[in-house]
Design a protein around this motif. Sequence first.
Motif, PDB file in Angstrom:
ATOM      1  N   GLY A  52       0.917  -1.430   0.001  1.00 24.20           N
ATOM      2  CA  GLY A  52       0.039   0.133  -0.014  1.00 24.20           C
ATOM      3  C   GLY A  52       0.651   1.157   0.053  1.00 24.20           C
ATOM      4  O   GLY A  52       0.288   2.218   0.032  1.00 24.20           O
ATOM      5  N   MET A  53       2.185   1.150  -0.210  1.00 24.62           N
ATOM      6  CA  MET A  53       2.971   2.344  -0.130  1.00 24.62           C
ATOM      7  C   MET A  53       2.747   3.467  -1.228  1.00 24.62           C
ATOM      8  O   MET A  53       2.885   4.567  -1.139  1.00 24.62           O
ATOM      9  N   CYS A  54       2.514   2.527  -2.463  1.00 20.37           N
ATOM     10  CA  CYS A  54       2.125   3.431  -3.816  1.00 20.37           C
ATOM     11  C   CYS A  54       0.888   4.116  -3.534  1.00 20.37           C
ATOM     12  O   CYS A  54       0.660   5.643  -3.888  1.00 20.37           O
ATOM     13  N   VAL A  55      -0.245   3.717  -3.043  1.00 22.20           N
ATOM     14  CA  VAL A  55      -1.354   4.426  -2.574  1.00 22.20           C
ATOM     15  C   VAL A  55      -1.334   5.639  -1.734  1.00 22.20           C
ATOM     16  O   VAL A  55      -1.985   6.664  -1.981  1.00 22.20           O
ATOM     17  N   LYS A  56      -0.606   5.455  -0.619  1.00 20.57           N
ATOM     18  CA  LYS A  56      -0.139   6.295   0.522  1.00 20.57           C
ATOM     19  C   LYS A  56       0.481   7.564  -0.200  1.00 20.57           C
ATOM     20  O   LYS A  56       0.389   8.581   0.193  1.00 20.57           O
ATOM     21  N   SER A  57       1.346   7.325  -1.246  1.00 20.56           N
ATOM     22  CA  SER A  57       2.371   8.266  -1.530  1.00 20.56           C
ATOM     23  C   SER A  57       1.785   9.100  -2.770  1.00 20.56           C
ATOM     24  O   SER A  57       2.167  10.279  -3.229  1.00 20.56           O
ATOM     25  N   CYS A  58       0.547   8.682  -3.358  1.00 21.97           N
ATOM     26  CA  CYS A  58      -0.206   9.212  -4.623  1.00 21.97           C
ATOM     27  C   CYS A  58      -0.837  10.511  -3.990  1.00 21.97           C
ATOM     28  O   CYS A  58      -1.877  10.323  -3.303  1.00 21.97           O
ATOM     29  N   PRO A  59      -0.660  11.476  -4.716  1.00 18.38           N
ATOM     30  CA  PRO A  59      -1.460  12.786  -4.171  1.00 18.38           C
ATOM     31  C   PRO A  59      -2.577  13.084  -4.519  1.00 18.38           C
ATOM     32  O   PRO A  59      -3.376  13.776  -4.279  1.00 18.38           O
ATOM     33  N   ASN A  60      -2.898  12.334  -5.903  1.00 16.35           N
ATOM     34  CA  ASN A  60      -4.259  12.545  -6.763  1.00 16.35           C
ATOM     35  C   ASN A  60      -5.071  11.290  -6.566  1.00 16.35           C
ATOM     36  O   ASN A  60      -6.135  11.029  -7.171  1.00 16.35           O
ATOM     37  N   ASN A  61      -4.879  10.350  -5.731  1.00 17.20           N
ATOM     38  CA  ASN A  61      -5.568   9.179  -5.622  1.00 17.20           C
ATOM     39  C   ASN A  61      -5.958   8.300  -6.890  1.00 17.20           C
ATOM     40  O   ASN A  61      -6.979   7.945  -7.084  1.00 17.20           O
ATOM     41  N   VAL A  62      -5.017   8.167  -7.383  1.00 20.09           N
ATOM     42  CA  VAL A  62      -4.907   7.557  -8.899  1.00 20.09           C
ATOM     43  C   VAL A  62      -4.891   6.153  -8.774  1.00 20.09           C
ATOM     44  O   VAL A  62      -5.728   5.349  -9.460  1.00 20.09           O
ATOM     45  N   LEU A  63      -4.245   5.669  -7.533  1.00 19.45           N
ATOM     46  CA  LEU A  63      -4.144   4.179  -7.398  1.00 19.45           C
ATOM     47  C   LEU A  63      -4.975   3.448  -6.375  1.00 19.45           C
ATOM     48  O   LEU A  63      -5.434   4.247  -5.345  1.00 19.45           O
ATOM     49  N   SER A  64      -5.560   2.333  -6.601  1.00 20.92           N
ATOM     50  CA  SER A  64      -6.413   1.594  -5.883  1.00 20.92           C
ATOM     51  C   SER A  64      -6.348   0.259  -6.044  1.00 20.92           C
ATOM     52  O   SER A  64      -5.790  -0.133  -7.158  1.00 20.92           O
ATOM     53  N   CYS A  94       4.937   7.426  -6.708  1.00 24.62           N
ATOM     54  CA  CYS A  94       4.563   5.933  -6.521  1.00 24.62           C
ATOM     55  C   CYS A  94       5.548   4.823  -6.874  1.00 24.62           C
ATOM     56  O   CYS A  94       5.983   4.035  -6.209  1.00 24.62           O
ATOM     57  N   VAL A  95       6.317   5.264  -7.758  1.00 22.47           N
ATOM     58  CA  VAL A  95       7.345   4.521  -8.315  1.00 22.47           C
ATOM     59  C   VAL A  95       8.537   4.544  -7.373  1.00 22.47           C
ATOM     60  O   VAL A  95       8.977   3.464  -7.254  1.00 22.47           O
ATOM     61  N   GLU A  96       8.947   5.655  -6.886  1.00 22.04           N
ATOM     62  CA  GLU A  96      10.052   5.619  -6.062  1.00 22.04           C
ATOM     63  C   GLU A  96       9.633   5.153  -4.491  1.00 22.04           C
ATOM     64  O   GLU A  96      10.384   4.577  -3.863  1.00 22.04           O
ATOM     65  N   ALA A  97       8.265   5.003  -4.248  1.00 19.35           N
ATOM     66  CA  ALA A  97       7.834   4.687  -3.047  1.00 19.35           C
ATOM     67  C   ALA A  97       7.647   2.853  -3.057  1.00 19.35           C
ATOM     68  O   ALA A  97       7.727   2.384  -1.928  1.00 19.35           O
ATOM     69  N   CYS A  98       7.432   2.420  -4.156  1.00 22.68           N
ATOM     70  CA  CYS A  98       7.470   0.955  -4.470  1.00 22.68           C
ATOM     71  C   CYS A  98       8.809   0.271  -3.934  1.00 22.68           C
ATOM     72  O   CYS A  98       9.699   0.544  -4.556  1.00 22.68           O
ATOM     73  N   PRO A  99       8.810  -0.687  -2.838  1.00 24.81           N
ATOM     74  CA  PRO A  99       9.915  -1.193  -2.554  1.00 24.81           C
ATOM     75  C   PRO A  99      10.504  -2.541  -3.302  1.00 24.81           C
ATOM     76  O   PRO A  99      11.484  -2.824  -3.268  1.00 24.81           O
ATOM     77  N   THR A 100       9.651  -2.938  -4.133  1.00 22.37           N
ATOM     78  CA  THR A 100      10.056  -4.129  -5.009  1.00 22.37           C
ATOM     79  C   THR A 100       9.888  -3.708  -6.424  1.00 22.37           C
ATOM     80  O   THR A 100      10.105  -4.508  -7.345  1.00 22.37           O
TER      81      THR A 100
END
Length: 226
Positions: A52-64, A94-100
């Motif tokens: 869920g790191m990508c969702v938390k980092s996105c400022p525009n709620n693009v990801l779910s 989101c790309v930077e936040a993704c650990p994998t």
Amino acid sequence: MWGSGILKGLGITFKHLWERKITEQYPEERPKLYPRFRGRLMLNPEKCIVCGMCVKSCPNNVLSFTEARLKESKKKVLTSYTIDHQYCMFCNLCVEACPTNGLYFSHDFEWAAFKREDIKTVYEPDLTGLELLALEEGEKKSAEKEAEDKLLKGVNAMIAAIKKNPARALSKVVESEEEALKLSEILGDDESKIKKLAELMVSDKEKAAKVAKAFLIKGQKKEQEG
């Protein structure tokens, strides 16, 4: 002088005539994109650990996304992942936040559509039979937990309402404001009674009304005996 504008324009044209061409004849001539060009946001579902790191980092709620847990372990399983490109501003957070390194930008930039909904990308991983069987159990438990959390939240809110403004809150289960005030006196600071009534008011209002009436009758008997 008449015609000076034309001559000036021709002069500018001849000046740039022998320079290196910078205009690309698109689409016949394909553009040369830089390695770090951000076209379309993509996901590699196999690398997703559902953190869920990508969702938390996105400022525009693009990801779910939706998830479930395996039956025999606590491991999370990705069931679907949605990227709503119409709100993406290509910030790369989101790309930077993704650990994998599961998220990345491709060089695909030709994805115009007639409707905004058509540029939404939904990933639905192909799960094995074992995971699907476990998924049903996981979804059931998840739904039960969600219902329990919702009930608890409603009960806590009702308890707070009864304590803050008992006459207003209790008027929902009694016939008059006078009875509501009387019921609030009977309940007093008795946490067990307040909690019991609050739970019924959230889950079963008809039963809550019967319990409230029973409290009033019992309180009236105590007054007569006293």
